[in-house]
Motif scaffolding. Structure first.
Motif, PDB file in Angstrom:
ATOM      1  N   GLY A  77       0.765  -1.039   0.120  1.00  0.00           N
ATOM      2  CA  GLY A  77       0.164  -0.074   0.022  1.00  0.00           C
ATOM      3  C   GLY A  77       0.817   1.288   0.050  1.00  0.00           C
ATOM      4  N   PRO A  78       0.128   2.481   0.191  1.00  0.00           N
ATOM      5  CA  PRO A  78       0.805   3.777   0.029  1.00  0.00           C
ATOM      6  C   PRO A  78       2.051   3.746   0.891  1.00  0.00           C
ATOM      7  CG  PRO A  78      -1.311   4.089  -0.036  1.00  0.00           C
ATOM      8  CD  PRO A  78      -0.998   2.532   0.368  1.00  0.00           C
ATOM      9  N   MET A  79       2.866   4.415   0.722  1.00  0.00           N
ATOM     10  CA  MET A  79       4.256   4.219   1.857  1.00  0.00           C
ATOM     11  C   MET A  79       4.845   5.892   1.340  1.00  0.00           C
ATOM     12  SD  MET A  79       6.192   0.934   0.642  1.00  0.00           S
ATOM     13  CE  MET A  79       5.933  -0.301   1.780  1.00  0.00           C
ATOM     14  N   ILE A  80       5.880   6.045   2.537  1.00  0.00           N
ATOM     15  CA  ILE A  80       6.763   7.329   2.477  1.00  0.00           C
ATOM     16  C   ILE A  80       8.023   6.884   1.805  1.00  0.00           C
ATOM     17  CG2 ILE A  80       5.712   8.532   4.537  1.00  0.00           C
ATOM     18  CD1 ILE A  80       7.907   7.602   6.004  1.00  0.00           C
ATOM     19  N   PHE A  81       8.444   8.173   1.239  1.00  0.00           N
ATOM     20  CA  PHE A  81       9.802   7.861   0.530  1.00  0.00           C
ATOM     21  C   PHE A  81      10.897   6.946   1.084  1.00  0.00           C
ATOM     22  CE2 PHE A  81      14.110   9.281  -0.845  1.00  0.00           C
ATOM     23  CZ  PHE A  81      14.106   9.460  -2.275  1.00  0.00           C
ATOM     24  N   LYS A  82      11.179   7.221   2.565  1.00  0.00           N
ATOM     25  CA  LYS A  82      12.197   6.551   3.335  1.00  0.00           C
ATOM     26  C   LYS A  82      11.732   5.197   3.101  1.00  0.00           C
ATOM     27  CE  LYS A  82      14.717   6.563   7.746  1.00  0.00           C
ATOM     28  NZ  LYS A  82      14.823   5.287   7.486  1.00  0.00           N
ATOM     29  N   THR A  83      10.633   4.593   3.430  1.00  0.00           N
ATOM     30  CA  THR A  83      10.078   3.264   3.720  1.00  0.00           C
ATOM     31  C   THR A  83      10.541   2.623   2.206  1.00  0.00           C
ATOM     32  OG1 THR A  83       8.395   4.034   5.033  1.00  0.00           O
ATOM     33  CG2 THR A  83       8.240   1.625   4.196  1.00  0.00           C
ATOM     34  N   ILE A  84      10.224   3.326   1.222  1.00  0.00           N
ATOM     35  CA  ILE A  84      10.570   2.642  -0.151  1.00  0.00           C
ATOM     36  C   ILE A  84      12.011   2.410  -0.377  1.00  0.00           C
ATOM     37  CG2 ILE A  84      10.463   2.872  -2.525  1.00  0.00           C
ATOM     38  CD1 ILE A  84       7.659   4.482  -2.089  1.00  0.00           C
ATOM     39  N   LYS A  85      12.787   3.538  -0.055  1.00  0.00           N
ATOM     40  CA  LYS A  85      14.121   3.559   0.098  1.00  0.00           C
ATOM     41  C   LYS A  85      14.701   2.355   0.847  1.00  0.00           C
ATOM     42  CE  LYS A  85      18.131   6.699   1.176  1.00  0.00           C
ATOM     43  NZ  LYS A  85      18.735   5.496   2.145  1.00  0.00           N
ATOM     44  N   ASP A  86      14.390   2.188   2.222  1.00  0.00           N
ATOM     45  CA  ASP A  86      14.952   1.077   2.748  1.00  0.00           C
ATOM     46  C   ASP A  86      14.476  -0.134   2.318  1.00  0.00           C
ATOM     47  OD1 ASP A  86      15.704   3.213   4.555  1.00  0.00           O
ATOM     48  OD2 ASP A  86      14.205   3.143   5.954  1.00  0.00           O
ATOM     49  N   GLU A  87      13.335  -0.326   1.818  1.00  0.00           N
ATOM     50  CA  GLU A  87      12.648  -1.713   1.306  1.00  0.00           C
ATOM     51  C   GLU A  87      13.365  -2.055   0.268  1.00  0.00           C
ATOM     52  OE1 GLU A  87      10.348  -3.899   2.648  1.00  0.00           O
ATOM     53  OE2 GLU A  87      10.152  -2.746   4.462  1.00  0.00           O
ATOM     54  N   ILE A  88      13.799  -1.413  -0.609  1.00  0.00           N
ATOM     55  CA  ILE A  88      14.423  -1.900  -1.907  1.00  0.00           C
ATOM     56  C   ILE A  88      16.037  -1.517  -1.979  1.00  0.00           C
ATOM     57  CG2 ILE A  88      12.377  -2.059  -3.205  1.00  0.00           C
ATOM     58  CD1 ILE A  88      13.279   0.318  -4.688  1.00  0.00           C
ATOM     59  N   SER A  89      16.404  -0.812  -0.806  1.00  0.00           N
ATOM     60  CA  SER A  89      17.965  -0.843  -0.619  1.00  0.00           C
ATOM     61  C   SER A  89      18.632  -0.029  -1.850  1.00  0.00           C
ATOM     62  CB  SER A  89      18.813  -1.906  -0.442  1.00  0.00           C
ATOM     63  OG  SER A  89      18.367  -2.759   0.513  1.00  0.00           O
ATOM     64  N   ILE A  90      18.161   1.322  -1.944  1.00  0.00           N
ATOM     65  CA  ILE A  90      18.640   2.164  -3.320  1.00  0.00           C
ATOM     66  C   ILE A  90      18.825   3.602  -2.832  1.00  0.00           C
ATOM     67  CG2 ILE A  90      16.224   2.894  -3.412  1.00  0.00           C
ATOM     68  CD1 ILE A  90      16.373   2.916  -6.576  1.00  0.00           C
ATOM     69  N   SER A  91      19.675   4.176  -3.354  1.00  0.00           N
ATOM     70  CA  SER A  91      20.139   5.495  -2.976  1.00  0.00           C
ATOM     71  C   SER A  91      19.071   6.473  -2.941  1.00  0.00           C
ATOM     72  CB  SER A  91      21.483   5.809  -3.793  1.00  0.00           C
ATOM     73  OG  SER A  91      21.025   6.495  -4.971  1.00  0.00           O
TER      74      SER A  91
END
Length: 78
Positions: free
Chosen positions: A23-37
């Motif tokens: 579902g909807p997520m904040i930027f930091k959560t997406i960044k942490d989940e997929i390990s991307i800069s």
């Protein structure tokens, strides 16, 4: 077509799949989940937003109707 751009990009596929499943997520959560800069994620999100696949709403990132359609195709690939 935007669908081909998503399906051909592993990063964009991961983002769309993640938003579909969690579902909807904040930027930091997406960044942490997929390990991307942060820079790479910003570029991918800007592309997805420009193509009408995601939208930002109240500080969260979520799939549009088009994004949900594309996510079904990604699910069948996984």
């Amino acid at each position: 077509m935007s669908e081909e751009k998503v399906l051909s990009s592993p990063i964009k596929r991961k983002i769309v799949y993640l938003l579909k499943t969690d579902g909807p997520m904040i930027f930091k959560t997406i960044k942490d989940e997929i390990s991307i800069s942060s820079d790479s994620l910003k570029i991918a999100l800007n592309d997805l937003e420009a193509d009408g696949i995601i939208k930002k709403k109240k500080g969260k990132i979520e799939l549009t109707e088009l994004g949900k359609e594309i996510s079904q195709k990604i699910s069948s690939m996984e």
